[in-house]
Design a protein around this motif. Structure first.
Motif, PDB file in Angstrom:
ATOM      1  N   THR A 128       0.795  -1.227   0.000  1.00 38.99           N
ATOM      2  CA  THR A 128       0.000   0.000   0.000  1.00 38.99           C
ATOM      3  C   THR A 128       0.830   1.280   0.000  1.00 38.99           C
ATOM      4  O   THR A 128       0.279   2.360  -0.225  1.00 38.99           O
ATOM      5  N   LEU A 131       0.131   3.788  -2.928  1.00 43.57           N
ATOM      6  CA  LEU A 131      -1.137   3.576  -3.630  1.00 43.57           C
ATOM      7  C   LEU A 131      -1.948   4.862  -3.752  1.00 43.57           C
ATOM      8  O   LEU A 131      -2.476   5.183  -4.818  1.00 43.57           O
ATOM      9  N   GLY A 138      -8.705   4.242  -1.015  1.00 44.25           N
ATOM     10  CA  GLY A 138      -8.983   3.234  -0.022  1.00 44.25           C
ATOM     11  C   GLY A 138     -10.436   3.302   0.410  1.00 44.25           C
ATOM     12  O   GLY A 138     -11.182   4.180  -0.050  1.00 44.25           O
ATOM     13  N   TYR A 140      -8.502  -0.399   1.175  1.00 44.95           N
ATOM     14  CA  TYR A 140      -7.912  -1.393   0.294  1.00 44.95           C
ATOM     15  C   TYR A 140      -8.149  -2.802   0.839  1.00 44.95           C
ATOM     16  O   TYR A 140      -8.138  -3.022   2.051  1.00 44.95           O
ATOM     17  N   VAL A 142      -6.161  -6.180   0.299  1.00 47.34           N
ATOM     18  CA  VAL A 142      -4.921  -6.715  -0.264  1.00 47.34           C
ATOM     19  C   VAL A 142      -4.974  -8.239  -0.204  1.00 47.34           C
ATOM     20  O   VAL A 142      -5.255  -8.817   0.856  1.00 47.34           O
ATOM     21  N   ARG A 154      -7.278  -5.947   5.101  1.00 46.94           N
ATOM     22  CA  ARG A 154      -8.082  -4.764   4.786  1.00 46.94           C
ATOM     23  C   ARG A 154      -7.607  -3.592   5.627  1.00 46.94           C
ATOM     24  O   ARG A 154      -7.266  -3.751   6.802  1.00 46.94           O
ATOM     25  N   THR A 212     -10.708  -0.534  -3.504  1.00 47.52           N
ATOM     26  CA  THR A 212      -9.692  -1.082  -4.400  1.00 47.52           C
ATOM     27  C   THR A 212      -9.222  -2.430  -3.886  1.00 47.52           C
ATOM     28  O   THR A 212      -8.909  -2.573  -2.702  1.00 47.52           O
ATOM     29  N   VAL A 214      -6.181  -5.072  -4.271  1.00 40.65           N
ATOM     30  CA  VAL A 214      -4.781  -5.090  -4.710  1.00 40.65           C
ATOM     31  C   VAL A 214      -4.268  -6.520  -4.634  1.00 40.65           C
ATOM     32  O   VAL A 214      -4.224  -7.122  -3.563  1.00 40.65           O
TER      33      VAL A 214
END
Length: 329
Positions: A128, A131, A138, A140, A142, A154, A212, A214
């Motif tokens: 992150t 990002l 966010g 986010y 991941v 998260r 988002t 990722v």
């Protein structure tokens, strides 16, 4: 000051040597990155032990990485070696630890067999950073898909919730993918394992309320290379690419259902990933499907070449920066 981070997972062992930016303490500039497939986790899901041949391959690469650290002027105290899923699960992990210490010798390196929660936090930290500056909003979610485990995390600036799941490209391949191409029965059996694990992630982390997603690690970046129709593996083209979720999932399906020969023929495919990419793509497909269901079709999906390796390097630098700031206060 130079630091080194080593991430030894189930499928690969990776090295990052980085320089601390003197003008911006805490910012790292890559000197070199290496990634080698050694398959340390070969058979661990079945036997619970690291296989002798897998240990030999991995420790030989540790000898090589130690030489690289010396060549690039990384000194004792500035190297962190992290071992993850395969080492956590192996009853003979002590042999691995002793072998790594011998390989690095004067550099005084002891591998840390970290818990899944710390693995998730390091992955999030590495992925992150930068990002928001790149325009990704966010919160986010991941997803770090490794060989033996998958971390789901998260957060925005820091981890809100995270978990480590015992599903990975090597683990599921050894457990299920024994036909070429995989039959629908094989795919469905693997999907069942993934669904059970993602039920845990939904309960412990929550997959909704994010802007988002990722994706990290080799399985995801390989899928991204196919979605982007790359003619060779290009980290710069892959890193933080915005890929429509439908395009990503179609690329997953192609890899899930293809033959070994078809996978090997892809120009961006690492030879050490040919046998396990189908399982990795299946995990990624299932994560995307769940995330889309929880957040709607406008969910943004990207892929990061920055991951746990960068998080490890940042963790080496952070205490030094804190000490410098305290001394100047």
């Amino acid at each position: 000051m130079r630091v080194a981070a080593i991430d030894c997972g189930t499928n690969s062992i990776r090295l990052l040597v980085a320089e601390v930016d003197e003008a911006a303490p805490g910012v790292l500039v890559d000197v070199l990155r290496r990634s080698e497939v050694v398959r340390l986790g070969q058979g661990v899901d079945t036997t619970g032990r690291l296989a002798p041949e897998a240990l030999a391959r991995t420790l030989a690469m540790c000898d090589d990485y130690a030489a690289v650290c010396r060549e690039h002027g990384v000194t004792a105290g500035n190297i962190r070696f992290v071992a993850t899923s395969a080492s956590r699960d192996a009853s003979n992990a002590d042999e691995f630890v002793a072998g790594v210490r011998a390989a690095f010798g004067d550099l005084d390196v002891t591998p840390e067999v970290i818990a899944g929660a710390e693995e998730a936090a390091l992955s999030f930290d590495g992925a992150t950073a930068g990002l928001a500056e790149a325009g990704f909003e966010g919160p986010y979610l991941v997803a770090d898909i490794g060989g033996g485990s998958t971390e789901i995390v998260r957060g925005i600036h820091e981890v809100v919730a995270g978990t480590s799941l015992d599903i990975g490209s090597v683990r599921l391949t050894e457990r299920h993918h024994r036909t070429d191409p995989p039959t629908q029965e094989v795919v469905d059996a693997a999907r069942f394992d993934i669904a059970e694990a993602l039920d845990v992630a939904e309960a412990e982390v929550g997959l909704g309320g994010v802007a988002t997603v990722v994706g990290l690690a080799g399985s995801v970046t390989t899928v991204a290379a196919l979605a982007l129709e790359l003619t060779s593996y290009d980290p710069a083209a892959i890193h933080l690419a915005r890929i429509p979720i439908d395009d990503m999932m179609v690329a997953c399906e192609r890899l899930i259902l293809s033959t070994r020969a078809e996978r090997a023929a892809q120009p961006f495919m690492h030879p050490g990933r040919v046998d396990v990419i189908g399982a990795g793509a299946l995990i990624w497909w299932e994560i995307l499907e769940r995330a889309r269901g929880a957040n709607g079709p406008d969910l943004v999906v990207t892929v990061s070449e920055r991951d746990i390796l960068d998080g490890i390097a940042r963790s080496v630098v952070r205490p030094v920066v804190a000490d410098d700031e305290a001394a100047s206060a």
